[in-house]
Design an enzyme around this catalytic site. Structure first.
Site, mmCIF file in Angstrom:
data_model
loop_
_atom_site.group_PDB
_atom_site.id
_atom_site.type_symbol
_atom_site.label_atom_id
_atom_site.label_comp_id
_atom_site.label_asym_id
_atom_site.label_seq_id
_atom_site.Cartn_x
_atom_site.Cartn_y
_atom_site.Cartn_z
ATOM 1 C CG ASP A 273 69.502 -9.883 70.916
ATOM 2 O OD1 ASP A 273 68.381 -9.454 70.600
ATOM 3 O OD2 ASP A 273 70.312 -9.239 71.602
ATOM 4 C CG HIS B 264 64.148 -11.955 71.011
ATOM 5 N ND1 HIS B 264 64.508 -11.767 69.680
ATOM 6 C CD2 HIS B 264 65.230 -11.576 71.759
ATOM 7 C CE1 HIS B 264 65.733 -11.298 69.622
ATOM 8 N NE2 HIS B 264 66.204 -11.175 70.864
ATOM 9 C CG ASP C 145 61.546 -11.905 68.010
ATOM 10 O OD1 ASP C 145 61.623 -11.008 68.866
ATOM 11 O OD2 ASP C 145 62.537 -12.435 67.482
#
Length: 444
Positions: free
Chosen positions: A262, A418, A390
């Site tokens: 991320d 995710h 995701d």
């Protein structure tokens, strides 16, 4: 009862001739009738005392009474032993019958495991039959993942597995030893994403260490166990300071494999520019892989409008300096975390994240990253794509990053949300180990 018998014996004259059973039949019947009143279980102990009282002066009678008692005790012991033996035999027969029933319910000519499962992550690998569905009854709804009001699949521990899903089946040995040979370095450094902390890597750390790797997970400033207020973070350098401190402590010749998730992708890119000689490989997991002079906010502005409504509701801007000034941090609506980040993750991990996630500092998100081909570009980069589940970093956005800043190789992780370290830890671990074993490039 014993006293009455002794009284009967004393009333009889010892010099009187013993009557025959024919002449004095009534007397014999009376005596027998008195004896019949004695319960059967007490006759054995009373009869010897009766004979002793009739001839108390006779030593022969005393010896006979003692022998009789001894025989009675021996007979009682034998009967008790026989009873215990029969009871043990019955228990053994019942145990054998139960064992036969158990094995008759388990397929003998297949590799499937017995119907006892410790893990509840996947109970039905295939759609249940009509018989199974009927037996489930009122709880049959648990077999189908629920959907939220936004149409996204909620986290479910019994999601039906796709035929292309690389994760192992439950009846396989998930901890089967992986051969780790030829790795350039056996040390991993894990960088969490925005709002997460080192805690999110607990499964990955366990799996990598089991295969002989040394693993370090860093808490960035204001994340995890860091007590720093995220509203007071004003730059990317301040945010990644714990990661930079880690590299400062490494030996001059020591190298690591750097992994980011991320927003951690932007943080590891900052470290790659500063410590290129200490990083053997860089792995981006659904992460921000920025180009030069690009910010994370610029990157996410490229996201399609399909998830805009949900993204807008998940993220809550914090204004520690007042609403007339820019936001200082971005928090999350806890009720939407499952839909947005963890729609395929186990409920226990969703609960862990909901009480552990912290706000993301806003200043590092809008800061443009400056990287060079000499430093950042000299490190081998790999990208692990999470696929259609995701919603935080959609496939289209990941493809755009890969196209504008191509890595050496791209890996696909199907069936993951995710957070693959929660939803697909085994598959993620195998990819990380595979990348670690890729031989170093030959210098031209």
């Amino acid at each position: 009862m014993g006293n009455s018998l002794r009284c009967i014996s004393q009333e009889q004259d010892p010099n009187q001739k013993k009557p025959s059973s024919v002449v004095n039949g009534n007397s014999s019947e009376k005596h027998v009738r008195r004896l019949s009143l004695i319960p059967s279980f007490r006759r054995r102990t009373l009869l010897p005392s009766l004979s002793c009282s009739g001839s108390s002066t006779s030593s022969t009678s005393k010896k006979g009474g003692i022998k009789t008692k001894k025989k009675i005790r021996e007979r009682h012991h034998q009967e008790q032993h026989h009873h215990d033996h029969e009871k043990d035999s019955l228990i053994q027969d019942q145990t054998l019958a139960a064992t036969n029933i158990l094995f008759s319910q388990t397929p003998r000519n297949s590799n499937s495991a017995p119907p006892f499962r410790r893990s509840t992550s996947v109970v039905y690998t295939q759609p249940p039959t009509a018989a199974v569905a009927a037996s489930v009854g009122s709880v049959s709804g648990a077999l189908t993942p629920k959907k939220s009001t936004y149409g996204y699949v909620r986290s479910s521990s019994n999601r039906q597995r796709s035929s292309t899903d690389p994760v192992l089946k439950p009846n396989q040995l998930l901890d089967k030893e992986l051969k780790v040979e030829g790795a350039e370095t056996k040390r991993f450094v894990l960088v969490h994403g925005g709002g997460f902390g080192a805690w999110c890597w607990y499964k990955t750390i366990t799996l990598l260490e089991k295969h002989g790797f040394q693993v370090d997970a860093v808490d960035l400033t204001g994340s995890g166990v860091s007590s720093f207020d995220t509203n007071n973070i004003t730059s990317l350098a301040q945010y990644v300071k714990p990661l930079l401190h880690f590299f400062d402590t490494l030996k001059p010749t020591e190298k690591v494999i750097l992994v980011g998730h991320d927003f951690g992708g932007a943080c590891m890119s900052y470290a790659m520019e500063m410590y290129p000689s200490k990083i053997a490989k860089a792995i981006f997991i659904s992460a921000a892989m920025l180009a030069n002079a690009q910010s994370t906010l610029d990157l996410f502005n490229q996201q399609p409008d399909s998830n805009y409504d949900l993204m807008e509701q998940v993220h809550l801007f914090l204004y520690a300096n007042g609403k007339k000034n820019p936001p200082t941090a971005v928090d999350f609506d806890r009720s939407l975390l499952r839909d947005f980040f963890f729609n395929q993750s186990p409920p226990k991990d969703v609960a862990l994240a909901s009480v552990s996630m912290r706000p993301i500092p806003f200043a590092p998100v809008v800061e443009k990253l400056h990287v060079s081909e000499k430093n950042y570009g000299s490190i081998r980069r790999f990208y692990i794509k999470t696929m259609e589940d995701d919603y935080a970093v959609p496939v289209s956005l990941q493809d755009a990053m890969i196209k504008s800043n191509p890595p050496e190789q791209v890996f696909h992780l199907k069936g993951s949300d995710h957070a693959p370290f929660f939803s697909r830890p085994q598959s993620l671990n195998r990819i990380l180990v595979e990348i670690s074993q890729l031989p170093p490039k030959k210098s031209s």
